[in-house]
Design an enzyme around this catalytic site. Structure first.
Site, PDB file in Angstrom:
ATOM      1  N   HIS A  82      10.962  -6.146 -10.005  1.00  0.00           N
ATOM      2  CA  HIS A  82      10.714  -5.802  -8.600  1.00  0.00           C
ATOM      3  C   HIS A  82      11.456  -6.766  -7.697  1.00  0.00           C
ATOM      4  O   HIS A  82      11.418  -7.979  -7.887  1.00  0.00           O
ATOM      5  CB  HIS A  82       9.211  -5.878  -8.287  1.00  0.00           C
ATOM      6  CG  HIS A  82       8.914  -5.690  -6.824  1.00  0.00           C
ATOM      7  ND1 HIS A  82       8.862  -4.450  -6.240  1.00  0.00           N
ATOM      8  CD2 HIS A  82       8.673  -6.595  -5.827  1.00  0.00           C
ATOM      9  CE1 HIS A  82       8.595  -4.592  -4.941  1.00  0.00           C
ATOM     10  NE2 HIS A  82       8.475  -5.876  -4.678  1.00  0.00           N
ATOM     11  N   ASP A 161      -3.649   0.215  -1.733  1.00  0.00           N
ATOM     12  CA  ASP A 161      -2.576  -0.613  -1.173  1.00  0.00           C
ATOM     13  C   ASP A 161      -1.889   0.100  -0.015  1.00  0.00           C
ATOM     14  O   ASP A 161      -1.633  -0.509   1.035  1.00  0.00           O
ATOM     15  CB  ASP A 161      -1.549  -0.951  -2.245  1.00  0.00           C
ATOM     16  CG  ASP A 161      -0.322  -1.630  -1.656  1.00  0.00           C
ATOM     17  OD1 ASP A 161      -0.485  -2.731  -1.095  1.00  0.00           O
ATOM     18  OD2 ASP A 161       0.775  -1.052  -1.721  1.00  0.00           O
ATOM     19  N   ARG A 168      -2.386  -3.265   7.938  1.00  0.00           N
ATOM     20  CA  ARG A 168      -1.753  -4.566   8.150  1.00  0.00           C
ATOM     21  C   ARG A 168      -0.565  -4.445   9.094  1.00  0.00           C
ATOM     22  O   ARG A 168      -0.322  -5.314   9.938  1.00  0.00           O
ATOM     23  CB  ARG A 168      -1.273  -5.153   6.817  1.00  0.00           C
ATOM     24  CG  ARG A 168      -2.379  -5.668   5.911  1.00  0.00           C
ATOM     25  CD  ARG A 168      -1.847  -5.962   4.518  1.00  0.00           C
ATOM     26  NE  ARG A 168      -0.727  -6.891   4.551  1.00  0.00           N
ATOM     27  CZ  ARG A 168       0.208  -6.949   3.607  1.00  0.00           C
ATOM     28  NH1 ARG A 168       0.178  -6.124   2.569  1.00  0.00           N
ATOM     29  NH2 ARG A 168       1.178  -7.828   3.697  1.00  0.00           N
ATOM     30  N   SER A 183      -0.362  -6.843  -2.742  1.00  0.00           N
ATOM     31  CA  SER A 183       0.276  -5.543  -2.524  1.00  0.00           C
ATOM     32  C   SER A 183       1.348  -5.282  -3.573  1.00  0.00           C
ATOM     33  O   SER A 183       1.371  -4.224  -4.219  1.00  0.00           O
ATOM     34  CB  SER A 183       0.886  -5.505  -1.117  1.00  0.00           C
ATOM     35  OG  SER A 183       1.610  -4.313  -0.910  1.00  0.00           O
ATOM     36  N   LYS A 187       0.876  -2.629  -7.389  1.00  0.00           N
ATOM     37  CA  LYS A 187       1.739  -1.508  -7.765  1.00  0.00           C
ATOM     38  C   LYS A 187       2.411  -1.755  -9.107  1.00  0.00           C
ATOM     39  O   LYS A 187       2.565  -0.840  -9.916  1.00  0.00           O
ATOM     40  CB  LYS A 187       2.768  -1.254  -6.662  1.00  0.00           C
ATOM     41  CG  LYS A 187       2.166  -0.783  -5.345  1.00  0.00           C
ATOM     42  CD  LYS A 187       3.218  -0.332  -4.367  1.00  0.00           C
ATOM     43  CE  LYS A 187       3.995  -1.473  -3.745  1.00  0.00           C
ATOM     44  NZ  LYS A 187       3.222  -2.222  -2.748  1.00  0.00           N
TER      45      LYS A 187
END
Length: 441
Positions: A82, A161, A168, A183, A187
């Site tokens: 990621h 999320d 947010r 967050s 995922k």
């Protein structure tokens, strides 16, 4: 559990237990807690922070708020990668086939771009016919057969999320390291990988502008992974200038093909090799960085990775002919060269501003759901340390709307700081964060 008591406890710096956090996330996901109370809680977290244990509990509660992908039927150790987002960051398109070619299964859920950062799904959708939405059966079958599968994140993966992030975004609580970390990790955990490699960007084109904040975020995510039983490692990489030369969806596919062909910008190749070597190490494919890197270099240079890329495209119904016939990708009607306006060396690049310049051309979104121009973008012809002068081409702009060219060119020029000093190019790999802490390189 009374929500005002939870808010007050966190407001006063208290630590919530796992049951309190799980109930909080579950009730909010099921609309049993109003936005104004959750907003108050998020601000309390923003101001008081969370312990690693609290952050891990929130991560797992969000991950388990929807479907968790089960990849246990797929042999081998699955390593997900990621990136925290950047400009001309085309590494996923390179790493997925490259790492898969080395025998490590790559199962990835990716998203769309928003703001100045690009999205992997948008880039892949510029390939004619490519399907970015796969059923769970198709996803698993492709992973078993080809060793690589990539799909867009569905609404039933970590839905908590998505709902919390939207709140947010409008309550000035985005810049909270525990909330960012939970967050991202929720995922990744829901996506089913055995191990997680994070590419944490640092610099003007990244969410984390300085190294200290990036190390803190990386350390939090690595600790979450340790607590929940998913080995996690983070590589800190520079985003003080675009990673590649091409900014924009079909343009970045072209540059990915270049790197997979053993060519392309050296910085993009270098970061891809570094991340890929870590993925191979984590999967047990090679024991050392040097051995893993040597293997990946071989696959880039002998065409193995490019052939895997063609196989990956074909498996998801795209047209692999784009590799040989690049004109099959979306083409922009308008092209405009940008020439240097003053003599001097490029001392600094505001990478976010470059990303916004590409977005103005149509390559990015200013709001969720906005249609984008897959052919639009910028090809940079200079970088930090380069000497420019009037008459030298510094970039080429691509768009299907000529009315956008002037504003995009103005932003691009503003992004470049020209001076008399020849500056060294930024260090690409800044360090690694693992369970033993931060290791400077």
């Amino acid at each position: 559990m009374r929500m005002p008591d939870i808010i007050a406890k966190k407001r006063d710096g208290g630590q919530l237990d796992q049951l309190e956090i799980r109930q909080l996330v579950t009730d909010y996901t099921n609309d049993l807690i109003p936005d104004y109370q959750m907003a108050a809680f998020l601000m309390a977290v923003f101001l008081q922070g969370m312990t690693y244990e609290e952050t891990a509990a929130m991560t797992m509660a969000m991950a388990e708020s929807g479907k968790c992908v089960d990849l246990s039927a797929i042999s081998g150790i699955k390593v997900d990668k990621h990136s925290t987002g950047g400009v001309a960051d085309t590494t996923t398109l390179i790493l997925a086939p490259l790492v898969a070619a080395a025998g490590v299964p790559v199962a990835k859920m990716s998203g769309r771009g928003l703001g100045f950062t690009g999205g992997t799904i948008d880039k892949l959708e510029s390939i004619p016919g490519f399907r970015t939405t796969l059923t769970q059966r198709e996803f698993s079958d492709n992973l078993k057969r080809y060793g690589v599968a990539l799909t867009g994140q569905s609404a039933d993966v970590a839905p908590a999320d998505g709902k919390i992030y939207a709140l947010r975004d409008v309550t000035a609580t985005v810049e909270s390291i525990p909330l960012i970390a939970s967050s991202v990790m929720s995922k990744k955990i829901a996506a089913g990988a055995d191990k997680i490699l994070l590419d944490v960007k640092v610099g003007s084109g990244a969410f984390m502008k300085d190294l200290g904040a990036a190390v803190e975020l990386a350390g939090t995510m690595v600790k979450i992974g340790e607590i929940v039983g998913r080995e996690t490692k983070a590589v800190l990489t520079s985003m003080e200038e675009p990673l590649g030369l091409n900014i924009g969806n079909s343009l970045e596919v072209l540059e990915a093909i270049d790197v997979l062909s053993g060519q392309g910008k050296e910085a993009l190749r270098e970061v891809s090799l570094t991340l890929g070597a870590h993925m191979l190490n984590m999967a047990g494919r090679e024991k050392s960085q040097a051995a893993a890197r040597k293997l990946l270099e071989k696959y880039l240079d002998d065409g193995t990775a490019l052939r895997k890329f063609a196989e990956f495209i074909n498996a998801q119904h795209g047209d692999p002919a784009i590799i040989e016939h690049r004109e099959l990708l979306p083409q922009a009607v308008c092209q405009q060269q940008v020439f240097g306006g003053a003599s001097g060396f490029i001392e600094k690049i505001d990478v976010a501003k470059l990303g916004y310049s590409a977005a103005v051309l149509g390559a990015g979104r200013t709001y969720k759901g906005q249609q984008i121009d897959l052919a639009a973008g910028i090809v940079m012809q200079c970088g930090i340390g380069d000497y420019i002068e009037p008459g030298r081409s510094i970039a080429v702009l691509y768009t299907n709307d000529p009315m956008k060219l002037s504003a995009a060119e103005q932003l691009l020029r503003q992004a470049l700081t020209i001076g008399r000093a020849k500056i060294k190019r930024p260090q690409l790999i800044l360090g690694v964060v693992d369970k033993d802490g931060y290791h400077n390189l």
